[in-house]
Every structure is written in C-alpha cells, then in structure tokens.
Design an enzyme around this catalytic site. Structure first.
Site, PDB file in Angstrom:
ATOM      1  N   CYS A  29       0.810  -1.220   0.000  1.00 19.11           N
ATOM      2  CA  CYS A  29       0.000   0.000   0.000  1.00 19.11           C
ATOM      3  C   CYS A  29       0.843   1.271   0.000  1.00 19.11           C
ATOM      4  CB  CYS A  29      -0.956  -0.006   1.188  1.00 19.11           C
ATOM      5  SG  CYS A  29      -2.076  -1.424   1.129  1.00 19.11           S
TER       6      CYS A  29
ATOM      7  N   ASN B 252     -10.011  -0.483  -0.579  1.00 16.45           N
ATOM      8  CA  ASN B 252      -8.552  -0.376  -0.574  1.00 16.45           C
ATOM      9  C   ASN B 252      -8.012  -0.904  -1.902  1.00 16.45           C
ATOM     10  OD1 ASN B 252      -5.810  -0.532  -0.161  1.00 16.45           O
ATOM     11  ND2 ASN B 252      -5.931  -1.596   1.812  1.00 16.45           N
TER      12      ASN B 252
ATOM     13  N   HIS C 183      -3.611   6.986   2.541  1.00 19.38           N
ATOM     14  CA  HIS C 183      -3.931   5.662   2.008  1.00 19.38           C
ATOM     15  C   HIS C 183      -5.312   5.268   2.529  1.00 19.38           C
ATOM     16  CE1 HIS C 183      -3.892   1.612   0.801  1.00 19.38           C
ATOM     17  NE2 HIS C 183      -3.761   1.121   2.016  1.00 19.38           N
TER      18      HIS C 183
HETATM   19  C1  LIG Z   1      -9.826  -5.915   9.095  1.00 17.66           C
HETATM   20  C2  LIG Z   1     -10.457  -4.953  10.086  1.00 17.66           C
HETATM   21  C3  LIG Z   1     -11.470  -4.069   9.365  1.00 17.66           C
HETATM   22  C4  LIG Z   1     -11.185  -5.714  11.165  1.00 17.66           C
HETATM   23  O1  LIG Z   1     -11.754  -4.811  12.090  1.00 17.66           O
HETATM   24  P1  LIG Z   1     -11.568  -5.039  13.654  1.00 17.66           P
HETATM   25  O2  LIG Z   1     -12.344  -3.986  14.320  1.00 17.66           O
HETATM   26  O3  LIG Z   1     -10.078  -5.105  13.906  1.00 17.66           O
HETATM   27  O4  LIG Z   1     -12.253  -6.412  13.840  1.00 17.66           O
HETATM   28  P2  LIG Z   1     -11.629  -7.753  14.445  1.00 17.66           P
HETATM   29  O5  LIG Z   1     -10.615  -8.307  13.492  1.00 17.66           O
HETATM   30  O6  LIG Z   1     -11.220  -7.449  15.856  1.00 17.66           O
HETATM   31  O7  LIG Z   1     -12.905  -8.660  14.421  1.00 17.66           O
HETATM   32  C5  LIG Z   1     -14.047  -8.380  15.236  1.00 17.66           C
HETATM   33  C6  LIG Z   1     -15.068  -9.452  14.967  1.00 17.66           C
HETATM   34  O8  LIG Z   1     -15.640  -9.264  13.659  1.00 17.66           O
HETATM   35  C7  LIG Z   1     -15.558 -10.486  12.926  1.00 17.66           C
HETATM   36  N1  LIG Z   1     -15.399 -10.182  11.516  1.00 17.66           N
HETATM   37  C8  LIG Z   1     -14.265 -10.096  10.806  1.00 17.66           C
HETATM   38  N2  LIG Z   1     -14.549  -9.779   9.522  1.00 17.66           N
HETATM   39  C9  LIG Z   1     -15.882  -9.666   9.450  1.00 17.66           C
HETATM   40  C10 LIG Z   1     -16.773  -9.357   8.388  1.00 17.66           C
HETATM   41  N3  LIG Z   1     -16.347  -9.087   7.143  1.00 17.66           N
HETATM   42  N4  LIG Z   1     -18.089  -9.295   8.662  1.00 17.66           N
HETATM   43  C11 LIG Z   1     -18.563  -9.540   9.897  1.00 17.66           C
HETATM   44  N5  LIG Z   1     -17.752  -9.847  10.930  1.00 17.66           N
HETATM   45  C12 LIG Z   1     -16.444  -9.906  10.709  1.00 17.66           C
HETATM   46  C13 LIG Z   1     -14.361 -11.201  13.496  1.00 17.66           C
HETATM   47  O9  LIG Z   1     -14.444 -12.570  13.236  1.00 17.66           O
HETATM   48  C14 LIG Z   1     -14.477 -10.869  14.965  1.00 17.66           C
HETATM   49  O10 LIG Z   1     -15.419 -11.726  15.542  1.00 17.66           O
HETATM   50  P3  LIG Z   1     -15.160 -12.299  17.013  1.00 17.66           P
HETATM   51  O11 LIG Z   1     -15.106 -11.097  17.899  1.00 17.66           O
HETATM   52  O12 LIG Z   1     -16.344 -13.175  17.225  1.00 17.66           O
HETATM   53  O13 LIG Z   1     -13.832 -13.012  16.917  1.00 17.66           O
HETATM   54  C15 LIG Z   1      -9.376  -4.071  10.753  1.00 17.66           C
HETATM   55  O14 LIG Z   1      -8.603  -4.844  11.619  1.00 17.66           O
HETATM   56  C16 LIG Z   1      -8.472  -3.405   9.767  1.00 17.66           C
HETATM   57  O15 LIG Z   1      -8.878  -2.526   9.036  1.00 17.66           O
HETATM   58  N6  LIG Z   1      -7.169  -3.762   9.780  1.00 17.66           N
HETATM   59  C17 LIG Z   1      -6.210  -3.158   8.924  1.00 17.66           C
HETATM   60  C18 LIG Z   1      -6.413  -3.629   7.541  1.00 17.66           C
HETATM   61  C19 LIG Z   1      -5.520  -2.940   6.583  1.00 17.66           C
HETATM   62  O16 LIG Z   1      -5.319  -1.778   6.679  1.00 17.66           O
HETATM   63  N7  LIG Z   1      -5.031  -3.728   5.625  1.00 17.66           N
HETATM   64  C20 LIG Z   1      -4.324  -3.267   4.509  1.00 17.66           C
HETATM   65  C21 LIG Z   1      -2.946  -2.862   4.780  1.00 17.66           C
HETATM   66  S1  LIG Z   1      -2.834  -1.181   4.848  1.00 17.66           S
END
Ligand SMILES: CC(C)(COP(=O)(O)OP(=O)(O)OC[C@H]1O[C@@H](n2cnc3c(N)ncnc32)[C@H](O)[C@@H]1OP(=O)(O)O)[C@@H](O)C(=O)NCCC(=O)NCCS
Length: 345
Positions: A116, A286, A256
């Site tokens: 990214c 993204n 980003h």
């Molecule tokens: C991926 C992301 C959106 C997840 O959000 P989060 O608030 O961290 O959520 P978590 O990973 O803690 O998951 C919370 C819950 O939602 C669930 N969940 C994950 N994806 C889900 C989806 N698409 N729909 C519904 N629930 C989902 C998880 O299983 C978890 O359930 P649990 O509590 O029963 O285990 C976030 O971590 C993120 O944006 N990370 C950075 C990603 C990124 O920037 N990537 C590119 C590189 S720059």
C-alpha cells in the site's frame, strides 16, 4: 552559495482507471457471512470496483491511467523517459508491468513492490531521478488488481479490497513546487501479518499451496490495524515537523484508503478538520498502490497551485511513510468526478 534555484519534481497531470463493475456490501452479504453495517462501521467501505475481464489485468489499468494522464498534458508515449509502477499484483512476476505500459519503447522503468506504500515510494524514487536530471519526466503509477489475489470465501479480507489504477506525470520545476520532502520506513517483522504466502520462490505454487489457499492475500487485521494507526500518524506528524508545517498550512491530507478509522486517527494527530482529508474509500475500498493517485485524481479540480499536501501511507511488509508535496497547478476541472458518483462537491 549558488543562485541556481533548486530543481524539484512536480506533478503536472493526473489520470486514473476504475473498472465499471461494482462489488457492493450487499453483493458480499450473499457471498460470505458479513453485513453492510459491519463493513461500513468497521472500515467505511460501501463498494469497490472489480476488473472482471480475465484477459485484462494490472498493466491494462496502468496503461489506461497513464494514457489519460499524458493526454491531459498533450504528450505521447514516446515522450516519456521513466515509468515506475507501484504494484503487488503485476500481470506476471516478469516481465515487469512497467514494461507493458503504453508500449512506451523510449522509456525505461520497473515495478516497485511496497504494497500500500507502493505509490509513495515510487513517487520519491521518480522525483529523485527527475531532480537529478537523469529523466526529463516520469510516469508514476499505482495499480493493483487485488480481486485476483483475494479469497472471496474469507470475510476478513474480501470486504476490504478493490481494483484500480492512478497515474501522475512528474516534470522538473524551479519554483519551489512539487515533491519537497519524504520519510519512508520498512519493517520486515510485519511479513507474517500481511502477505501472499505462496507463489514466490519460497513456496512455489503446488497443488498443496493451492489447496491451502496460500496463493491468496492473508492478514492478521488487528495487528495491521494497530501498526497502521501508529505508522501513518507518526510519519505524517514527522513530515509536518521537519517542514515547519502547522495544521493551518496543510490544504489536504492525502491518506492511504485502508480503513476510515486509521485515516481519522492520522487526521486527528495532524490537527486537521474533516474537510481537509481526501476520502474515497467508501466508493473504491482499498486499491493498495492506487489509493493515493486516485485521491489526487478525484480532487484534482479542487487543487490550487501552491497548496501544501501531505501524502501518507501504510502497507504490508510493513512499509510506511509520508511526503510533503506542493501542488504545481490550478485544477483543470478534468478531475475524477466524471467517473465517480458522490465525488467532492
Ligand atoms: C480488518 C479490520 C477491518 C477488522 O476490524 P476489527 O475492528 O479489527 O475487527 P476484528 O478483526 O477485531 O474482528 C471483530 C469481529 O468481527 C468479525 N469479523 C471479521 N470480519 C468480518 C466481516 N467481514 N463481517 C462480519 N464480521 C467480521 C471477526 O471474526 C471478529 O469476531 P469475534 O469477535 O467473534 O472473533 C481491521 O482490523 C483493519 O482494518 N485492519 C487493517 C487492515 C488494513 O489496513 N489492511 C491493509 C494494509 S494497509
């Protein structure tokens, strides 16, 4: 002391390509166990663009973006000296997608793999070449066909990414405009938190790697999120401090577009109000290396000569950084709004 003005590299045109097909949150609800409300509140994304044509990939989108960029400047492919494509989804491992862009036989170039942060790193690299006089001009392209490496059975990644490409042209400037400063970082300890595990020389593709779905992007979202919030905010704050910029001096943060909450944290750290933050994550998701040039393209008509922009990115690897850019021309009105519903007023 010499009176010769410092030679910088300024952006003189932008271009972009977005596939027409949209993948909405409602579409994803039918594919995996997710829902629109979760996706919007956790990420800020409503829909993404997907390149469906199996015969087209990253070089095609990069070429379309580059062509629009050059047309706006009245230049032909033969006029380009250097092409750098930031991408983690090249058409093939080799040749580089940069070789395939525009059929530009007079240019040399290469792909730059920084996930990214690919566009940010490519912008600095190309700017140094133009400043040094090693290239008369350079096309800097961020292009990724993420849909080809995303597992559409994995709800933790498939809701996040989309396809797209953006391009800018860099030309020399002696009026203090263009790319003025940049800070960049990498930390290989992040390799396990976000990667495409198989398909390279460590784990060449085999039936086993395919069965284990290791040819798709995999990430530990929580770890990436925490590191991204700190990395992007720190780099943006550092570039402001190094260049004596206050929040009032900054016209726009160009962040980003990975997660609205990461962008909000960066803007808060910089002391910027919402109206100073470029946001299009809602419409494109993204797009990895394409997010920054797609922002510039969407906001081009709003930009004025002399505007201070801070570009900031964080990506897999880990890679991150920020750039101080002084915009070099008044927006032409040809920005991205023609192709983007809900783009800035
Ligand atoms: C991926 C992301 C959106 C997840 O959000 P989060 O608030 O961290 O959520 P978590 O990973 O803690 O998951 C919370 C819950 O939602 C669930 N969940 C994950 N994806 C889900 C989806 N698409 N729909 C519904 N629930 C989902 C998880 O299983 C978890 O359930 P649990 O509590 O029963 O285990 C976030 O971590 C993120 O944006 N990370 C950075 C990603 C990124 O920037 N990537 C590119 C590189 S720059």
């Amino acid at each position: 002391m010499s009176d010769t003005p410092r030679r910088t590299a300024a952006i003189t045109a932008v271009g972009a390509y977005l596939p027409e097909d949209r993948l909405t949150n409602a579409d994803l609800e039918a594919m995996v166990d997710t829902n629109d409300e979760w996706i919007r509140t956790r990420t800020g994304i409503r829909e993404r663009r997907i390149l469906r044509d199996p015969d087209k990939a990253t070089a095609f989108m990069a070429t379309e973006a580059a062509r629009q960029c050059l047309e706006r400047r009245g230049l032909a492919a033969e006029d380009v000296d250097l092409i750098i494509v930031g991408t983690v989804t090249p058409d093939m491992h080799f040749p580089a997608s940069a070789n395939l862009v525009l059929g530009a036989t007079k240019a040399w170039g290469f792909d730059l793999s920084a996930a990214c942060s690919g566009f940010l790193f490519a912008l600095t690299t190309a700017a140094r070449m133009v400043e040094a006089g090693s290239a008369r001009n350079a096309l800097v392209i961020g292009a990724d066909t993420m849909s080809r490496i995303i597992d559409y059975t994995d709800r933790t990644t498939c809701v996040l990414f989309g396809d797209g490409a953006g391009a800018v042209l860099l030309e020399p400037n002696t009026e203090g405009l263009g790319v003025l400063d940049a800070v960049h970082y990498t930390d290989g300890s992040g390799a396990d938190s976000l990667s495409q595990p198989a398909g390279g020389s460590l784990r060449p593709p085999t039936h086993e790697t395919i069965d284990a779905r290791l040819h798709y992007a995999q990430q530990d979202g929580r770890t990436v999120f925490k590191r991204a919030v700190v990395g992007m905010a720190d780099a943006a704050a550092e570039i402001m401090e190094r260049n004596g910029l206050t929040a009032d001096d900054v016209r726009y943060l160009v962040p980003h577009q990975a997660n609205l909450r990461i962008i909000d944290a960066t803007a808060r750290r910089m002391g910027l109000s919402e109206d100073k933050v470029m946001l299009n994550i809602e419409r494109y998701g993204n797009t990895t290396a394409a997010t920054l040039p797609l922002c510039l393209w969407d906001w081009e008509s709003e930009l004025k000569r002399g505007d201070n922009l801070v570009l900031a990115a964080f990506g897999g690897g880990f890679t991150w950084g920020a750039t101080h850019l002084k915009w070099a021309y008044d927006g032409t009105g040809e920005g991205g709004t023609q192709n983007a519903e809900g783009a800035p007023e």
